[in-house]
Design a protein around this motif. Structure first.
Motif, PDB file in Angstrom:
ATOM      1  N   PHE A  22     -73.011  70.684 -42.593  1.00  7.47           N
ATOM      2  CA  PHE A  22     -71.913  69.729 -42.738  1.00  7.47           C
ATOM      3  C   PHE A  22     -72.197  68.731 -43.856  1.00  7.47           C
ATOM      4  N   TYR A  23     -73.390  68.104 -43.808  1.00  8.51           N
ATOM      5  CA  TYR A  23     -73.702  67.049 -44.769  1.00  8.51           C
ATOM      6  C   TYR A  23     -74.053  67.583 -46.149  1.00  8.51           C
ATOM      7  N   ALA A  24     -74.294  68.883 -46.292  1.00 16.38           N
ATOM      8  CA  ALA A  24     -74.636  69.457 -47.599  1.00 16.38           C
ATOM      9  C   ALA A  24     -73.434  69.548 -48.521  1.00 16.38           C
ATOM     10  N   GLN A  25     -72.216  69.354 -48.018  1.00 18.79           N
ATOM     11  CA  GLN A  25     -71.029  69.469 -48.851  1.00 18.79           C
ATOM     12  C   GLN A  25     -71.028  68.355 -49.904  1.00 18.79           C
ATOM     13  N   PRO A  26     -70.992  68.730 -51.190  1.00 20.57           N
ATOM     14  CA  PRO A  26     -71.124  67.738 -52.280  1.00 20.57           C
ATOM     15  C   PRO A  26     -70.141  66.586 -52.163  1.00 20.57           C
ATOM     16  N   GLY A  27     -68.913  66.864 -51.741  1.00 21.76           N
ATOM     17  CA  GLY A  27     -67.924  65.795 -51.641  1.00 21.76           C
ATOM     18  C   GLY A  27     -68.318  64.725 -50.641  1.00 21.76           C
ATOM     19  N   LEU A  28     -68.990  65.115 -49.567  1.00 26.01           N
ATOM     20  CA  LEU A  28     -69.437  64.135 -48.573  1.00 26.01           C
ATOM     21  C   LEU A  28     -70.620  63.339 -49.098  1.00 26.01           C
ATOM     22  N   TRP A  29     -71.549  64.011 -49.754  1.00 27.88           N
ATOM     23  CA  TRP A  29     -72.727  63.334 -50.295  1.00 27.88           C
ATOM     24  C   TRP A  29     -72.309  62.237 -51.268  1.00 27.88           C
ATOM     25  N   GLN A  30     -71.308  62.529 -52.101  1.00 22.60           N
ATOM     26  CA  GLN A  30     -70.834  61.537 -53.076  1.00 22.60           C
ATOM     27  C   GLN A  30     -70.191  60.341 -52.394  1.00 22.60           C
ATOM     28  N   ARG A  31     -69.696  60.520 -51.192  1.00 22.89           N
ATOM     29  CA  ARG A  31     -69.077  59.432 -50.435  1.00 22.89           C
ATOM     30  C   ARG A  31     -70.066  58.747 -49.488  1.00 22.89           C
ATOM     31  N   ASN A  32     -71.328  59.054 -49.662  1.00 19.95           N
ATOM     32  CA  ASN A  32     -72.402  58.483 -48.841  1.00 19.95           C
ATOM     33  C   ASN A  32     -72.255  58.862 -47.368  1.00 19.95           C
ATOM     34  N   ILE A  33     -71.621  59.997 -47.121  1.00 22.05           N
ATOM     35  CA  ILE A  33     -71.546  60.535 -45.767  1.00 22.05           C
ATOM     36  C   ILE A  33     -72.660  61.572 -45.663  1.00 22.05           C
ATOM     37  N   LYS A  34     -73.770  61.132 -45.107  1.00 25.92           N
ATOM     38  CA  LYS A  34     -74.963  61.975 -45.050  1.00 25.92           C
ATOM     39  C   LYS A  34     -75.774  61.608 -43.814  1.00 25.92           C
ATOM     40  N   LEU A  35     -76.759  62.434 -43.503  1.00 26.38           N
ATOM     41  CA  LEU A  35     -77.550  62.230 -42.297  1.00 26.38           C
ATOM     42  C   LEU A  35     -78.326  60.923 -42.342  1.00 26.38           C
ATOM     43  N   ASP A  36     -78.723  60.495 -43.518  1.00 29.95           N
ATOM     44  CA  ASP A  36     -79.435  59.229 -43.657  1.00 29.95           C
ATOM     45  C   ASP A  36     -78.562  58.031 -43.285  1.00 29.95           C
ATOM     46  N   TRP A  37     -77.254  58.262 -43.202  1.00 31.67           N
ATOM     47  CA  TRP A  37     -76.303  57.190 -42.914  1.00 31.67           C
ATOM     48  C   TRP A  37     -75.621  57.376 -41.556  1.00 31.67           C
ATOM     49  N   TYR A  38     -75.425  58.634 -41.167  1.00 28.85           N
ATOM     50  CA  TYR A  38     -74.727  58.945 -39.922  1.00 28.85           C
ATOM     51  C   TYR A  38     -75.560  59.935 -39.099  1.00 28.85           C
ATOM     52  N   PRO A  39     -76.517  59.452 -38.326  1.00 27.30           N
ATOM     53  CA  PRO A  39     -77.366  60.353 -37.536  1.00 27.30           C
ATOM     54  C   PRO A  39     -76.588  61.009 -36.395  1.00 27.30           C
ATOM     55  N   VAL A  40     -77.147  62.104 -35.882  1.00 23.34           N
ATOM     56  CA  VAL A  40     -76.528  62.800 -34.755  1.00 23.34           C
ATOM     57  C   VAL A  40     -77.632  63.234 -33.794  1.00 23.34           C
ATOM     58  N   GLY A  41     -77.508  62.806 -32.527  1.00 18.60           N
ATOM     59  CA  GLY A  41     -78.573  63.101 -31.574  1.00 18.60           C
ATOM     60  C   GLY A  41     -78.059  63.274 -30.162  1.00 18.60           C
ATOM     61  N   THR A  42     -79.007  63.365 -29.235  1.00 13.73           N
ATOM     62  CA  THR A  42     -78.693  63.547 -27.810  1.00 13.73           C
ATOM     63  C   THR A  42     -79.064  62.324 -26.977  1.00 13.73           C
ATOM     64  N   GLY A  43     -79.552  61.267 -27.611  1.00 13.57           N
ATOM     65  CA  GLY A  43     -80.088  60.109 -26.913  1.00 13.57           C
ATOM     66  C   GLY A  43     -79.049  59.270 -26.206  1.00 13.57           C
ATOM     67  N   PRO A  44     -79.474  58.198 -25.547  1.00 10.67           N
ATOM     68  CA  PRO A  44     -78.554  57.362 -24.769  1.00 10.67           C
ATOM     69  C   PRO A  44     -77.564  56.578 -25.615  1.00 10.67           C
ATOM     70  N   PHE A  45     -77.865  56.446 -26.915  1.00 14.14           N
ATOM     71  CA  PHE A  45     -76.984  55.683 -27.798  1.00 14.14           C
ATOM     72  C   PHE A  45     -76.642  56.495 -29.045  1.00 14.14           C
ATOM     73  N   MET A  46     -75.553  56.105 -29.676  1.00 12.13           N
ATOM     74  CA  MET A  46     -75.178  56.671 -30.965  1.00 12.13           C
ATOM     75  C   MET A  46     -74.785  55.523 -31.885  1.00 12.13           C
ATOM     76  N   LEU A  47     -74.906  55.749 -33.184  1.00 16.57           N
ATOM     77  CA  LEU A  47     -74.608  54.699 -34.157  1.00 16.57           C
ATOM     78  C   LEU A  47     -73.100  54.602 -34.335  1.00 16.57           C
ATOM     79  N   ALA A  48     -72.505  53.558 -33.765  1.00 15.61           N
ATOM     80  CA  ALA A  48     -71.054  53.393 -33.802  1.00 15.61           C
ATOM     81  C   ALA A  48     -70.593  52.686 -35.064  1.00 15.61           C
TER      82      ALA A  48
END
Length: 711
Positions: A261-287
C-alpha cells in the motif's frame, strides 16, 4: 465578563474542548517530532512512546514483577527453545554453549487477533484490495489517510512476523539492529545481499527510487512457517538474549499489505507512509499525527483484549497497584500528547492540572523536590498540598568517564598507567557531580552494571574497593591523600611529570558548546587539579568528537549507554576487545583489550542466569575495577510527578507499552482543575474602569457641544 466567570463546564483557561477533561483521556506532551514510526527502524525513546502502544511483538515484560520478567503478549506462551548440533540433531537443554551449533525458537501466536481498521486492508465485493493500485484520478482526492473512505482489517498470522524479520534484513529500511541480527539469524546476511541486488535491478528497470519488492517471494534460511499461527527462528549457536529482542517493536508483526500500500509513489509524495501512519494490533492506534501541534492515540476497536496483572511484588498491593487486577485493558480511551518545546509553560500546565504527569526540569526542581538532612528525597509542601506524588527509579543506564586505552600516558596495562587511572578515579568526586549537575538524580556507579540488571551487587557487598572503602557500615570515597600517594607510586609526585618537571598535562575531549557546559568543564579541571594535573579541555561539535573517537585520537572523554535489555551482556560488551571503537568500529569507546576479560565474556554472554554465570560476572567486574578503563561515573535516577487522579504508576525501565495499564479519575481531575484555576477577573474589571474613565472627558465635551447646538 460573564463569559470569564467560570460558570461553564471548563475553567476559563482550559486548553481542552468542553467536556474533554471529564472523559477517560490521558493528557501528556512531547518536545520533538518522532522521526520514525516504522518498527524496523525506530529506536528512540520519544518514538517508542507511540509505537509501543500500537505494535505488538510476541513477548512483553511483566508490568509489576521485578527483576524484569518476560511473558507472552501475542504469543500463546513463551517460545519453545531447542538446541541442535551441526547436523541438525536435537541436543539436551544442558549442553554446553560451545557445543551448540544452532538454537531453534518455536513461536505460536494466539488465534483471533486482528489488526486495527486501516485503508490498506479495505476490499471490494470480489475480495480485491481497493487501494493497492491507485489511479491518478483517485490520488488527486487523497491528501491524508483520512481521505480514504473505506477501512478493513484481517487476522494476525505467523507470516506477518516472518515478513517483519525480513524487513529488518532489507537495507532500504536502515534497521539499527540489522548488524546484530546478521550475526545470529541463519540466512539474514544472505537475504540482505540478495535484496540489495534485486533493488538495484528494479531501480534500473523502473527508474523509481523506491521500487516495490514483495518480501514474501524471498526466503531467509533461518525462518520457517509451520502453520497459520506458528513460526520458527533458527540462530547460530546459543544466544538467550534473542528473547529480549522479541519483546521489542523490531520483532512486531508487519502485514505485507502495508509495504504494498505505502509503496505507491503517489502516496509517498503526499507523506502517506508507514513512518507517518503505523498499523498494528495493539490496544491503541494513531488517530492524529500532527507533530507541530499534537499526537493522539485512540483505543483500537479491534483490540484482542488483555487483563491487568493479578500479581506483582509484595509491596504492590499496599501501593494500590493491584486494585485493577483482572480488569480488561486498556483503561483509558485516548491519550493526547501536545507539543511543548519550552519547559516552563509545560510545568505551569501540569501545576494547573492540565497535564496528568510531568518530569522535573532543572528550572523547576527546587520548586518540586527537597532533600532532608539525611539526603532523603521528598516533595515540597506546595506539591503535597496539591496531592502530587513523586516516583523515582534508578535507570538501567550509565554515564562514565573513559580513558583511551591506546594512549601512551593514561592507557595500556602498565602498573604506572593503572595507578594513574586509579588516582584520578578517587579524585573525581562523582557524589558532588551528581549533586551539582544532576540535582541529586543519580547514584555513584561501583562498576559497569546498573541496578536492576542481573550481576549487579547491591550495598556494601558490591562496592568498588579500589575507589571506595567501608566506614561505619557505609560506603565512602577514599580520601584524596590516598589518591596523591598513588600518583607518587605512578611516578608523578605532586602531579608533576618527571621528564619535564612540569605539571602532568592531560587532554579531555568533550562536546561542550553551551554556557552550561562551561561550569561542568571547570568542575573537571578542579578534580584533576587536586592531584596537581593540568587538564586541557578540547571542545568540539558532536561530528568532530565522533571522528576523534573513531580514529582513537581522544585521550579522555565522557560517554553513556542505555540498556537495550536487562542482561549484563548488554553492558559488559562495551569493554569487549573485538568491539573496540578503532579496530572494530564497535561500542567499546575506551578501546579496552584484555584477553582474560574477552575469554570470560565469550563464556558468560550466552549462559543462562545462575550461580556459574554470576561467578564469571564477578570475576569480570573485579578485573575491570582493578584495571579501571573507566571512571565508573553514575547511574541516573529518574524523577517523575503525577497527580492523585492518575493511577497504576510503577517505573518499568524495560517495558515501553505501559499506557494500557494507566487509569484515571476524570471527575477528580475536573474538580481539581476548577479549584486551581479560578477566573481572574481583576484585569478585566480594571480595564473596564480605565476605559470608562478615559471616555468621560469625551462624553463631557460631547454634551457641551450638544448644549451649544441647542441654543
Amino acid at each position: 465578563m460573564l463569559s470569564l466567570s467560570g460558570c461553564g463546564e471548563n475553567p476559563w483557561n482550559s486548553p481542552y474542548r468542553s467536556g474533554d477533561a471529564a472523559a477517560p483521556v490521558l493528557y501528556s506532551s512531547f518536545s520533538e517530532r518522532p522521526k520514525h514510526l516504522d518498527p524496523a527502524r525506530s529506536y528512540s525513546s520519544n518514538e517508542y512512546v507511540f509505537i509501543a502502544q500500537i505494535y505488538e511483538p510476541p513477548l512483553q515484560y511483566h508490568f509489576l514483577k521485578r527483576p524484569y520478567q518476560l511473558i507472552a503478549l501475542t504469543a500463546d506462551g513463551m517460545p519453545q527453545v531447542s538446541y541442535l548440533d551441526a547436523a541438525g540433531r536435537e541436543l539436551s537443554p544442558d549442553t554446553p554453549a560451545e557445543q551448540i551449533a544452532f538454537s531453534l525458537y518455536t513461536v505460536r501466536i494466539q488465534p483471533g487477533i486482528r489488526y486495527q481498521p486501516h485503508p490498506l486492508f479495505a476490499t471490494d465485493e470480489s475480495g480485491a484490495y481497493r487501494y493497492h493500485q491507485l489511479s491518478e484520478a483517485q490520488l488527486e482526492q487523497i491528501h491524508t489517510l483520512d481521505d480514504f473512505a473505506e477501512r478493513g482489517s484481517r487476522e494476525l498470522t505467523a507470516a506477518d512476523y516472518i515478513y517483519q524479520i525480513k524487513r529488518l534484513a532489507f537495507s532500504r529500511f536502515h534497521s539499527p539492529i540489522a548488524g546484530t541480527m546478521g550475526e545470529y539469524i541463519v540466512g539474514f546476511n544472505a537475504l540482505t545481499k540478495r535484496l540489495r541486488e534485486e533493488e538495484q535491478r528494479l531501480k534500473q528497470e523502473t527508474g523509481q527510487d523506491r521500487p516495490y519488492l514483495d518480501l514474501r517471494e524471498f526466503e531467509m534460511a533461518g525462518l520457517k512457517q509451520l502453520d497459520r499461527y506458528t513460526y520458527t527462528i533458527r540462530i547460530k549457536g546459543k544466544y538467550p538474549q534473542l528473547l529480549y529482542w522479541m519483546a521489542m517493536p523490531f520483532f512486531a508483526p508487519m502485514p505485507w499489505e502495508a509495504d504494498r500500500f505505502y509503496a505507491q509513489p503517489g502516496l509517498w509524495q503526499r507523506n502517506i507512509k508507514l513512518d507517518w501512519y503505523p498499523v498494528g494490533t495493539g490496544p491503541f492506534m494513531l488517530a492524529e499525527n500532527n507533530p507541530n501541534l499534537r499526537m493522539v492515540l485512540a483505543r483500537n476497536p479491534n483490540f484482542h483484549g488483555e487483563r491487568y496483572p493479578n500479581e506483582g511484588e509484595p509491596e504492590d498491593r499496599a501501593a494500590g497497584l493491584l486494585e485493577d487486577a483482572g480488569r480488561s485493558l486498556p483503561l483509558v480511551e485516548r491519550a493526547v500528547y501536545s507539543l511543548e518545546k519550552e519547559t516552563i509553560p509545560y510545568w505551569n500546565k501540569f501545576l494547573q492540572g492540565y497535564y496528568d504527569t510531568s518530569g522535573i526540569s532543572s528550572d523547576s526542581f527546587d520548586q518540586a523536590v527537597q532533600f532532608s538532612d539525611q539526603g532523603d528525597v521528598g516533595l515540597t509542601d506546595a506539591m503535597r498540598e496539591k496531592g502530587i506524588q513523586l516516583t523515582t527509579a534508578v535507570q538501567s543506564s550509565t554515564y562514565y568517564f573513559g580513558f583511551n586505552m591506546r594512549d601512551s600516558v593514561v592507557g595500556g596495562d602498565s602498573e604506572r598507567a593503572r595507578l594513574l587511572r586509579r588516582a584520578i578515579a578517587i579524585a573525581a568526586d562523582y557524589e558532588e557531580f551528581i549533586s551539582i549537575f544532576a540535582n541529586g538524580r543519580g547514584v555513584p556507579a561501583q562498576g559497569p552494571i546498573p541496578q536492576g540488571i542481573y550481576g549487579h551487587r547491591p550495598g556494601v557487598a558490591g562496592h568498588n574497593p579500589y575507589v571506595y572503602e567501608v566506614r561505619d557500615g557505609k560506603i565512602r570515597r577514599r580520601p584524596i591523600e590516598q589518591a596523591k600517594a598513588l600518583m607518587a607510586q605512578a611516578g608523578y609526585p605532586g602531579g608533576r611529570d618527571p621528564q619535564t618537571g612540569k605539571p602532568l598535562v592531560l587532554n579531555y575531549d568533550a562536546v561542550a558548546t553551551g554556557p552550561d557546559d562551561k561550569a561542568r568543564m571547570n568542575w573537571w579541571r578542579k578534580q584533576f587539579a587536586k592531584l596537581g594535573i593540568q587538564l586541557v579541555v578540547r571542545s568540539s561539535d558532536y561530528n568532530r568528537f565522533q571522528e576523534k573517537m573513531r580514529k582513537g585520537t581522544a585521550q579522555m572523554f565522557s560517554w553513556g549507554w542505555n540498556a537495550d535489555y536487562p542482561d549484563p551482556e548488554n553492558f559488559l560488551f562495551l569493554l569487549y576487545g573485538p568491539n573496540a571503537k578503532v579496530k572494530g568500529e564497535g561500542e567499546n569507546a575506551a578501546n579496552y583489550e584484555n584477553p582474560e576479560f574477552d575469554r570470560l565474556f565469550n563464556k558468560m554472554k550466552n549462559m543462562d542466569n545462575g550461580p556459574e554465570r554470576l561467578a564469571i560476572i564477578d570475576l569480570m567486574v573485579e578485573l575491570l575495577r582493578r584495571e579501571g578503563p573507566w571512571l565508573w561515573g553514575y547511574h541516573p535516577k529518574a524523577f517523575s510527578l503525577h497527580h492523585a487522579w492518575y493511577h497504576n504508576v510503577k517505573p518499568n525501565l524495560m517495558a515501553n507499552n505501559t499506557l494500557k495499564y494507566k487509569r484515571l479519575e476524570p471527575a477528580r481531575r475536573v474538580e481539581s482543575q476548577r479549584a486551581w484555576n479560578p477566573p481572574v477577573l481583576w484585569p478585566v474589571i480594571t480595564g473596564l474602569l480605565i476605559l470608562l474613565i478615559s471616555l468621560m472627558p469625551a462624553v463631557v465635551v460631547f454634551r457641551r457641544r450638544e448644549r451649544s447646538a441647542a441654543r
